[in-house]
Structure formats: structure tokens, C-alpha cells
Design an enzyme around this catalytic site. Structure first.
Site, short mmCIF file in Angstrom:
data_model
loop_
_atom_site.label_atom_id
_atom_site.label_comp_id
_atom_site.label_asym_id
_atom_site.label_seq_id
_atom_site.Cartn_x
_atom_site.Cartn_y
_atom_site.Cartn_z
CG ASP A 1 -40.11 80.53 33.64
OD1 ASP A 1 -40.18 81.23 32.61
OD2 ASP A 1 -40.25 79.30 33.62
CD GLU B 1 -32.87 75.85 31.21
OE1 GLU B 1 -32.43 74.91 31.92
OE2 GLU B 1 -34.03 76.27 31.29
C1 GLC Z 1 -38.24 78.07 30.86
C2 GLC Z 1 -37.80 79.46 30.40
C3 GLC Z 1 -38.64 79.87 29.21
C4 GLC Z 1 -38.52 78.81 28.13
C5 GLC Z 1 -38.84 77.42 28.65
C6 GLC Z 1 -38.50 76.32 27.66
O1 GLC Z 1 -39.55 78.08 31.31
O2 GLC Z 1 -37.90 80.38 31.43
O3 GLC Z 1 -38.23 81.12 28.72
O4 GLC Z 1 -39.31 79.13 27.05
O5 GLC Z 1 -38.13 77.15 29.82
O6 GLC Z 1 -37.16 76.41 27.29
#
Ligand code: GLC
Length: 436
Positions: A171, A406
Site C-alpha cells: 500500500d 503482520e
Molecule cells: C494491507 C496490505 C495488503 C493486504 C491487506 C490485508 O492492505 O498492504 O497487501 O492484502 O492489508 O492483509
């Protein structure tokens, strides 16, 4: 230090805790819906010990597929109402292609699905069930990849363009900084949105408000153009050929070709796609001076010189020549990334020596397990076994010492972002159960 068996059990518990009854959410509170590439990674873990669940995970995801083949990045969970931006934000009803009865977003994520689906079928102890699953998914995968080549291959050279930072899965990566800074925010430009992420996770570990405004503004361009791709690409300042996305697509095409062969179907087209994308990546995205693949900004017509770990990911799909792969390895093994002669946990998402590197802010420095999993496989494919083994041990060590977070601080190994994060557990399981 937890025993190997203990760790496997803990990882399985994380997935169990996040199981929604039809799919797995990425994290307990931060991400309460189904996300596209998360599910593909998660299903790779289930494939080792619960084939029916792996099958169900992917089946649920493809229920949100659009009629033009677009596979949305979020399938919304009706039971979770406290997430924002939620389904109404996307206004996907404006597209004639959006599905009825399933609530989805209107953007995509990296195409790891063919790879995951082939893996699920191969691991299935019930061979007939595995084959039936491939037969069921083949038309859906074909339509997904065809969408990418029909709608996103803007130069007809095999490179797929993304139209939102979220489509890359990374992101707030520094890759997008320049393109986003082109968007000058003025009054009334940004559609109304609410953020809940910063109520759950420390604000310093998430994207900034300036970034979020631009994410929201881009979504407005999509729905104002009724999700018609050609129109969007004419009106949007954000059009990028991304290295990681295209790398995963090369591998996805190869796996789709194998699926076609298993089913006795025509497979040449998928091989051709894989070759063309890989060749153009080598011609257009490789940077000899820096020994890395760079994204390309189609709006400005320039390469994006951001030293991100994803720039080494083409190893995963055997895109680089052996000589280029050596340069990549040398680059990985430097202080900015992960030198083997020092205490180094795993490869950080961004070069530590670059201005703007942050050990805790999401995709601007922290270690992510999926990127390291991709790099691990790439290193193995080129026979860089010592380095690969180091990465593998880091993927095991980080969650076992810090928890199933995460992302992780590259210097201290501390867990950041959401705890009980599904793909951290899943990709650790994949590595450990593959050994078994
Ligand atoms: C965030 C991450 C993305 C992922 C999502 C759900 O947006 O950047 O890669 O898929 O979270 O985990």
C-alpha cells in the site's frame, strides 16, 4: 524457543481463529473481510493439512469475480460492519460487470491464484477431488488472466498496469510517492471516508492521511468512470507497471499452463503470456546500474528508482539471467538489505540506506513474510542455497520469537501492525509442512 510442533500448532490456531466459516480473514480486527492475495497464500497452507478448506477458501474468493474477469481485492463480509472504507465506498454497482449478491471492491491484487490452486490440487490426497477442483477453477482462472491481458496490458507488450497502490499489495511503498505527489488535493476532491485502522494499530505504523486522501481520490476516478478500464486509464494520473505484480503473473501463467495440460486443454497461450511478460520485464524494468528491477510509471514515461525488496522478486519466476541473478544476490547481501555477515533478521521491504526508510511504517521498511517467502523460493531456484536458508530460518524465527505479526522491525525483530496475521502463519506453515 517453541518446539517445531508447538509452532505449527500455534500457526494453525491463528488460521482457525481467523476462519469465518467460508474463508479466512487476514487479521482478527484490522482486516475482517476476505482479501484476494491473502486468501491465495492462506490456502497454500491449508493445502498441506486440510484440502477441503483450501478448496473452500479459493471457491469463496472467486464467487466475487466480475463478469469481465476482474478478481476483486476484497470480498466483503456482511457480518463485519465496523470496517472502513466499506462496500458502499466503492459504488461497484455502477459497473455492468460487478456481481450480484456479493459485495466487492473494484480493484485487484497480485495474481498468485493459479499458483495456489495448482498447489492445492497437487497436495490433495484425494486425486479425483483435486482434478475436479482444477476443472472447476480453470475457466475462472482463464477469465482472470484474460482480463489482465485484455484490459491492463496498455502497451500490448505483456506488462500489466496497476491503477491504485492497493493493487500492488504494498500500500504505502515508496514506489508510489512520486505518482501520488502529482495529485494536488483541493477542496471537494476527496470523497468522504473514515479510517478505523488507526484505532486498532499505532498510527505511526500505518499510511499517512495525505496518502489516504489520494487513495480515496483514485477510487472516485474509478466509480465516476463506471469502472470502464479504458476510460479510467485516460483520466487517472496513477498508471504503473509493477515488478512484483508482473513477476507473480509470470509464475501464475506457467502454473495455469500446467493446469491446462493436466486437464488436456490448450496451454500454449499461457506459456506465451509468461514468456512475453518475462521478456519485457527484462527489456524494460531491469536496471543494470543498480542491479534491481524497477517499476515503470506510464504517466510520466519514467522508471521509478525506488530500492524496494520487491525489485528482487523476479528471481521467483526465473525472470533474470544467471548473471543478473548474481547481481541481485550481491545487492541483497549489502547493508541496505540483509548482509549475511551481520545479525540480519530478513529482507526489509525498503533499502535501509534510503532517505524515508522507516523500520516501523508498513511497506516503507518493515520485514514482510510474504515478500521473504517469494525471495526464498527465488533464491532456491537459482541455487543460492545459503542465502535462501538464512531467509527461511528468519521466516521461522520472527513469529516464533515475536508472535504472528503482520510485519516486523528489521533491526530488532519486534512484531508490528496487527497480531495474529493470517499469511504470516500460513507461509510459515507452508515452509514447515513442505519439509515434512
Ligand atoms: C494491507 C496490505 C495488503 C493486504 C491487506 C490485508 O492492505 O498492504 O497487501 O492484502 O492489508 O492483509
Amino acid at each position: 524457543m517453541t518446539s517445531r510442533e508447538g509452532l505449527i500448532q500455534q500457526a494453525k490456531n491463528v488460521l482457525e481463529q481467523n476462519w469465518l466459516g467460508y474463508a479466512t480473514k487476514p487479521a482478527p480486527r484490522l482486516y475482517p473481510h476476505q482479501w484476494s492475495w491473502d486468501s491465495a497464500f492462506i490456502a497454500m497452507a491449508y493445502a498441506h493439512y486440510d484440502s477441503p478448506r483450501a478448496i473452500q477458501e479459493m471457491r469463496s474468493l472467486f464467487e466475487g469475480q466480475w463478469q469481465n474477469g476482474l478478481l476483486p481485492h476484497i470480498i466483503f463480509n456482511r457480518a463485519a460492519s465496523d470496517y472502513s472504507p466499506g462496500p458502499e465506498f466503492w459504488r461497484v454497482y455502477r459497473s455492468p460487470h460487478a456481481p450480484q449478491g456479493v459485495m466487492t471492491s473494484g480493484i485487484i491484487q497480485p495474481p498468485v491464484h493459479a499458483t495456489s490452486i495448482l498447489h492445492i490440487a497437487r497436495q490433495d490426497p484425494d486425486e479425483d477431488r483435486g482434478l475436479a477442483f482444477l476443472r472447476e477453477m480453470f475457466p475462472k482462472l482463464k477469465s482472470w488472466h484474460a482480463y489482465l491481458y485484455n484490459e491492463r496490458d496498455l502497451e500490448q507488450n505483456g506488462l500489466i498496469a496497476i491503477r491504485h497502490p492497493w493493487e500492488s499489495g504494498q500500500d504505502n511503498s515508496p514506489i508510489w510517492d512520486q505518482a501520488l505527489s502529482r495529485i494536488k488535493i483541493e477542496a471537494g476532491m476527496v470523497p468522504e471516508y473514515r479510517r478505523v485502522d488507526t484505532d486498532i494499530v499505532n498510527v505511526t505504523e500505518r499510511p499517512t492521511t495525505a496518502e489516504y486522501d489520494r487513495y480515496a481520490y483514485l477510487v472516485k476516478i474509478f466509480y465516476e468512470n463506471d469502472y470502464e478500464e479504458a476510460q479510467i486509464f485516460q483520466s487517472s494520473p496513477f498508471v504503473i507497471q509493477d515488478v512484483l505484480f508482473n513477476t507473480l503473473l509470470v509464475q501464475g501463467n506457467r502454473d495455469l499452463s500446467i493446469i491446462a495440460q493436466i486437464l488436456g486443454e490448450e496451454s500454449r497461450l499461457y506459456e506465451q503470456w509468461a514468456m512475453q511478460t518475462s521478456n519485457t520485464m527484462n527489456e524494460k524494468l531491469w536496471d543494470i546500474t543498480h542491479g534491481i528491477y524497477f517499476d515503470y510509471d506510464l504517466f510520466s514515461g519514467q522508471a521509478i528508482h525506488a530500492h524496494v525488496a520487491a525489485g528482487f522478486s523476479p528471481l521467483y519466476a526465473c525472470v533474470p539471467t544467471a548473471a543478473r541473478a548474481e547481481l541481485i544476490l550481491a545487492n541483497l547481501n549489502t547493508y541496505g538489505f540483509c548482509p549475511l555477515d551481520e545479525v540480519c533478521w530478513a529482507v526489509p521491504s525498503y533499502d535501509k540506506l534510503e532517505p524515508g526508510y522507516s523500520p516501523s511504517r508498513y511497506w516503507r521498511g518493515p520485514v514482510w513474510i510474504n515478500i521473504n517467502w517469494v525471495l526464498y523460493h527465488g533464491l532456491v531456484r537459482y541455487g543460492f542455497l545459503a542465502y535462501a536458508e538464512h531467509i527461511k530460518q528468519a521466516i521461522i524465527k520472527l513469529p516464533s520469537e515475536s508472535g504472528f505479526y503482520e510485519y516486523f522491525d528489521p533491526d530488532t525483530g519486534q512484531g508490528l501492525g496487527s497480531e495474529s496475521f493470517s499469511w504470516t502463519a500460513a507461509l510459515l506453515l507452508d515452509l514447515l509442512l513442505e519439509e515434512a
